[in-house]
Design a protein around this motif. Sequence first.
Motif, PDB file in Angstrom:
ATOM      1  N   ALA A 151       1.148   4.300  -2.931  1.00 11.68           N
ATOM      2  CA  ALA A 151       0.874   5.750  -2.651  1.00 11.68           C
ATOM      3  C   ALA A 151       2.125   6.586  -2.747  1.00 11.68           C
ATOM      4  O   ALA A 151       1.952   7.600  -3.450  1.00 11.68           O
ATOM      5  CB  ALA A 151       0.825   5.828  -0.978  1.00 11.68           C
TER       6      ALA A 151
ATOM      7  N   LEU B 285       1.269   5.410   6.516  1.00 12.06           N
ATOM      8  CA  LEU B 285       2.303   5.589   5.541  1.00 12.06           C
ATOM      9  C   LEU B 285       3.683   6.336   6.099  1.00 12.06           C
ATOM     10  O   LEU B 285       4.643   5.667   5.521  1.00 12.06           O
ATOM     11  CB  LEU B 285       1.896   6.898   4.777  1.00 12.06           C
ATOM     12  CG  LEU B 285       0.504   6.423   3.572  1.00 12.06           C
ATOM     13  CD1 LEU B 285       0.029   7.617   2.899  1.00 12.06           C
ATOM     14  CD2 LEU B 285       0.967   5.230   2.634  1.00 12.06           C
TER      15      LEU B 285
ATOM     16  N   ARG C 298       0.863  -1.259  -0.005  1.00 11.10           N
ATOM     17  CA  ARG C 298      -0.031  -0.073  -0.016  1.00 11.10           C
ATOM     18  C   ARG C 298       0.754   1.082  -0.110  1.00 11.10           C
ATOM     19  O   ARG C 298       0.648   2.266  -0.640  1.00 11.10           O
ATOM     20  CB  ARG C 298      -1.002  -0.114   1.330  1.00 11.10           C
ATOM     21  CG  ARG C 298      -2.043  -1.026   1.227  1.00 11.10           C
ATOM     22  CD  ARG C 298      -2.678  -1.286   2.499  1.00 11.10           C
ATOM     23  NE  ARG C 298      -3.599  -2.352   2.421  1.00 11.10           N
ATOM     24  CZ  ARG C 298      -4.705  -2.305   2.219  1.00 11.10           C
ATOM     25  NH1 ARG C 298      -5.130  -0.958   1.728  1.00 11.10           N
ATOM     26  NH2 ARG C 298      -5.607  -3.103   2.023  1.00 11.10           N
ATOM     27  N   PHE C 299       2.065   1.314   0.851  1.00 10.34           N
ATOM     28  CA  PHE C 299       3.013   1.999   0.785  1.00 10.34           C
ATOM     29  C   PHE C 299       3.683   2.602  -0.566  1.00 10.34           C
ATOM     30  O   PHE C 299       3.824   3.628  -0.828  1.00 10.34           O
ATOM     31  CB  PHE C 299       3.885   2.100   1.994  1.00 10.34           C
ATOM     32  CG  PHE C 299       5.115   3.003   2.003  1.00 10.34           C
ATOM     33  CD1 PHE C 299       4.920   4.513   2.106  1.00 10.34           C
ATOM     34  CD2 PHE C 299       6.468   2.584   1.689  1.00 10.34           C
ATOM     35  CE1 PHE C 299       5.911   5.119   2.320  1.00 10.34           C
ATOM     36  CE2 PHE C 299       7.513   3.404   1.490  1.00 10.34           C
ATOM     37  CZ  PHE C 299       7.330   4.691   1.830  1.00 10.34           C
TER      38      PHE C 299
ATOM     39  N   GLU D 260      -4.207  12.715  -7.664  1.00 12.06           N
ATOM     40  CA  GLU D 260      -4.737  11.969  -6.397  1.00 12.06           C
ATOM     41  C   GLU D 260      -3.722  11.122  -5.899  1.00 12.06           C
ATOM     42  O   GLU D 260      -3.137  10.317  -6.545  1.00 12.06           O
ATOM     43  CB  GLU D 260      -5.903  11.216  -6.830  1.00 12.06           C
ATOM     44  CG  GLU D 260      -7.129  12.031  -7.345  1.00 12.06           C
ATOM     45  CD  GLU D 260      -7.628  12.830  -6.093  1.00 12.06           C
ATOM     46  OE1 GLU D 260      -7.344  12.612  -5.056  1.00 12.06           O
ATOM     47  OE2 GLU D 260      -7.847  14.200  -6.626  1.00 12.06           O
ATOM     48  N   LEU D 261      -3.349  11.469  -4.452  1.00 12.18           N
ATOM     49  CA  LEU D 261      -2.467  10.280  -3.914  1.00 12.18           C
ATOM     50  C   LEU D 261      -3.308   8.924  -3.733  1.00 12.18           C
ATOM     51  O   LEU D 261      -4.186   8.906  -3.168  1.00 12.18           O
ATOM     52  CB  LEU D 261      -1.942  10.627  -2.655  1.00 12.18           C
ATOM     53  CG  LEU D 261      -1.431  10.116  -1.659  1.00 12.18           C
ATOM     54  CD1 LEU D 261       0.116   9.580  -2.360  1.00 12.18           C
ATOM     55  CD2 LEU D 261      -0.804  10.465  -0.198  1.00 12.18           C
ATOM     56  N   ALA D 262      -2.532   7.826  -4.244  1.00 13.05           N
ATOM     57  CA  ALA D 262      -3.202   6.491  -4.124  1.00 13.05           C
ATOM     58  C   ALA D 262      -3.889   6.228  -2.595  1.00 13.05           C
ATOM     59  O   ALA D 262      -2.762   6.367  -1.780  1.00 13.05           O
ATOM     60  CB  ALA D 262      -2.360   5.304  -4.448  1.00 13.05           C
ATOM     61  N   GLN D 263      -5.003   5.930  -2.332  1.00 11.47           N
ATOM     62  CA  GLN D 263      -5.788   5.719  -1.112  1.00 11.47           C
ATOM     63  C   GLN D 263      -6.381   4.414  -1.317  1.00 11.47           C
ATOM     64  O   GLN D 263      -7.529   4.205  -1.102  1.00 11.47           O
ATOM     65  CB  GLN D 263      -6.554   6.691  -0.948  1.00 11.47           C
ATOM     66  CG  GLN D 263      -6.032   8.159  -0.655  1.00 11.47           C
ATOM     67  CD  GLN D 263      -6.877   9.217  -0.133  1.00 11.47           C
ATOM     68  OE1 GLN D 263      -7.789   9.027   0.780  1.00 11.47           O
ATOM     69  NE2 GLN D 263      -6.744  10.444  -0.646  1.00 11.47           N
TER      70      GLN D 263
ATOM     71  N   ARG E  56      -4.575   6.105   8.051  1.00 12.90           N
ATOM     72  CA  ARG E  56      -3.915   5.978   6.766  1.00 12.90           C
ATOM     73  C   ARG E  56      -2.506   6.828   6.864  1.00 12.90           C
ATOM     74  O   ARG E  56      -1.502   6.138   6.398  1.00 12.90           O
ATOM     75  CB  ARG E  56      -4.598   6.574   5.615  1.00 12.90           C
ATOM     76  CG  ARG E  56      -4.066   6.807   4.207  1.00 12.90           C
ATOM     77  CD  ARG E  56      -5.141   7.215   3.396  1.00 12.90           C
ATOM     78  NE  ARG E  56      -4.344   7.637   2.308  1.00 12.90           N
ATOM     79  CZ  ARG E  56      -3.832   8.699   2.178  1.00 12.90           C
ATOM     80  NH1 ARG E  56      -3.903   9.562   3.139  1.00 12.90           N
ATOM     81  NH2 ARG E  56      -3.242   9.164   0.980  1.00 12.90           N
ATOM     82  N   ASP E  57      -2.416   8.284   7.273  1.00 16.30           N
ATOM     83  CA  ASP E  57      -1.171   8.917   7.203  1.00 16.30           C
ATOM     84  C   ASP E  57      -0.192   8.444   8.130  1.00 16.30           C
ATOM     85  O   ASP E  57       1.138   8.145   7.982  1.00 16.30           O
ATOM     86  CB  ASP E  57      -1.552  10.320   7.547  1.00 16.30           C
ATOM     87  CG  ASP E  57      -2.291  11.009   6.316  1.00 16.30           C
ATOM     88  OD1 ASP E  57      -2.199  10.608   5.336  1.00 16.30           O
ATOM     89  OD2 ASP E  57      -2.669  12.142   6.543  1.00 16.30           O
TER      90      ASP E  57
ATOM     91  N   SER F 124       2.465   6.815  -6.819  1.00 14.53           N
ATOM     92  CA  SER F 124       1.378   7.912  -7.294  1.00 14.53           C
ATOM     93  C   SER F 124       1.950   9.348  -6.959  1.00 14.53           C
ATOM     94  O   SER F 124       1.885  10.073  -7.960  1.00 14.53           O
ATOM     95  CB  SER F 124       0.207   7.635  -6.508  1.00 14.53           C
ATOM     96  OG  SER F 124      -0.758   8.582  -6.648  1.00 14.53           O
ATOM     97  N   ARG F 125       2.537   9.520  -5.888  1.00 11.59           N
ATOM     98  CA  ARG F 125       3.009  10.903  -5.413  1.00 11.59           C
ATOM     99  C   ARG F 125       4.128  11.206  -6.385  1.00 11.59           C
ATOM    100  O   ARG F 125       4.556  12.416  -7.027  1.00 11.59           O
ATOM    101  CB  ARG F 125       3.519  11.037  -4.116  1.00 11.59           C
ATOM    102  CG  ARG F 125       4.167  12.260  -3.884  1.00 11.59           C
ATOM    103  CD  ARG F 125       2.967  13.404  -3.854  1.00 11.59           C
ATOM    104  NE  ARG F 125       2.219  13.448  -2.600  1.00 11.59           N
ATOM    105  CZ  ARG F 125       1.118  14.069  -2.508  1.00 11.59           C
ATOM    106  NH1 ARG F 125       0.543  14.750  -3.609  1.00 11.59           N
ATOM    107  NH2 ARG F 125       0.218  13.804  -1.291  1.00 11.59           N
TER     108      ARG F 125
END
Length: 456
Positions: free
Chosen positions: A29, A77, A25-26, A44-47, A73-74, A32-33
């Motif tokens: 994300a 990450l 997941r990290f 959009e940041l992958a969520q 979530r944050d 994506s950034r």
Amino acid sequence: MEKSQRAEVVSLVPERSSIESAYRRFEAALESRLRTLFGTGSNELAQPPLTESWIGADETAFGDFLRDFNPDRDAQLLLMLALAPSLKPEFFDSLLQLAHPGAGEFPQFGGVRGKQHRGFLPTGDTALFLLAGDDLEARMRWQKLLAGDHPLVHNRVVYLEDAVEGDPPMSGRLMIDADLAERFINGKVRAPRASLKFPAQKLESGMEWDDLVLPPRTLTEIRELKNWVRNGNVLLDEWKMRSKLRPGCRALFFGPPGTGKTMTATVLGKVTGREVYKVDLSMVVSKFIGETEKNLAGLFDRAEHKDWILFFDEADALFGKRTQVRDAHDRYANQEVSFLLQRIETFAGLIILASNLAGNVDEAFARRFEHLVHFPMPRQSERLLIWKKGLPPVAALESGIDLAQIANRYELSGGMIMNVIRYVSLQAISRNERVLRLQDFLDGIRRENTKENKLE
């Protein structure tokens, strides 16, 4: 990895281990950034959805942490950002090349190279890039969180190293607690080896709570300490007393050598499930100005938030009475005492100081102890119990030996009694027999009294 493949990975997350799920997941994300930075992806940041079933997916150390801490979530990450180099050294370099082949260094992404670790290491700037992007307001908010307000940082799960002098504070490396990272990856943590950076050794014992032979008053104080270790967090958090009471607990064990101070501290840790570390004062105290404080700071920083018990034996050497200032040496010696006072005041765990004489300890320290525990020489009934509990179960006493008479006649500490038992047992083994003889008891007692400059 193509987006279709990435979506497939995300859909399979619940079937993975907790740490692998978080890693994937990290990775999604951060990629994506990066693609947004290089103009090769959406804004959009992958969520990926973070579900309760995923948080409690397994019984690993990482899964346990997620259930206990329940990070949003944050926070997940941020945690994975600090952990990633330990999982895959080339992680960031590979991802940069994947998002933008041939890319060089980008100030927006932060990061540094280690001295031995040749891969990219994240900094506070890397965290800001991932969690706030170009949003100035969000970046300012996250700078405050990374400076200590975020729960992960406050509990030193992750932390920012100090930046090089003159550099912006967010250029410091983003680190994860080394012991926690090892527990996440290997399932357990090796006890740290004694060194100048960690001047302490782990204490372990085969003794149990019922093996303690102490006077009733002393045992009552030890039970109170056990109660605090088990329920201190309930008092501070569930009973809302953290703002009214100091963190941690401080105890002074005082009494003659061999009366059970070290053994009691070790057993206390064992029955409460806490690791006990005995501080080696010979490694702490330095003749060089400022080095003692540095050594102690490293010890306390390592022990913070670990639920360890720190045991300072023969504490008079470091925590003794402050002297009048006659020269620079006296002034710095007093500064060492003041530094210790401050660290002991703020340490959240249990600290035990041991001294042969309570009067040798500075009054400023004594006032800060919640518990003053006296370990006197054992009385006749207690000596008899130590003799009975200490004898090897496979051996028999020679006919005519009266332990009650020996306990009544010879005023020995518990440590001295166990030394005699050790001597007597080895003498029997050398004769290839399992009978403990009276003469060996008398010889062993004479040896112990000689050590103490006593007459029989």
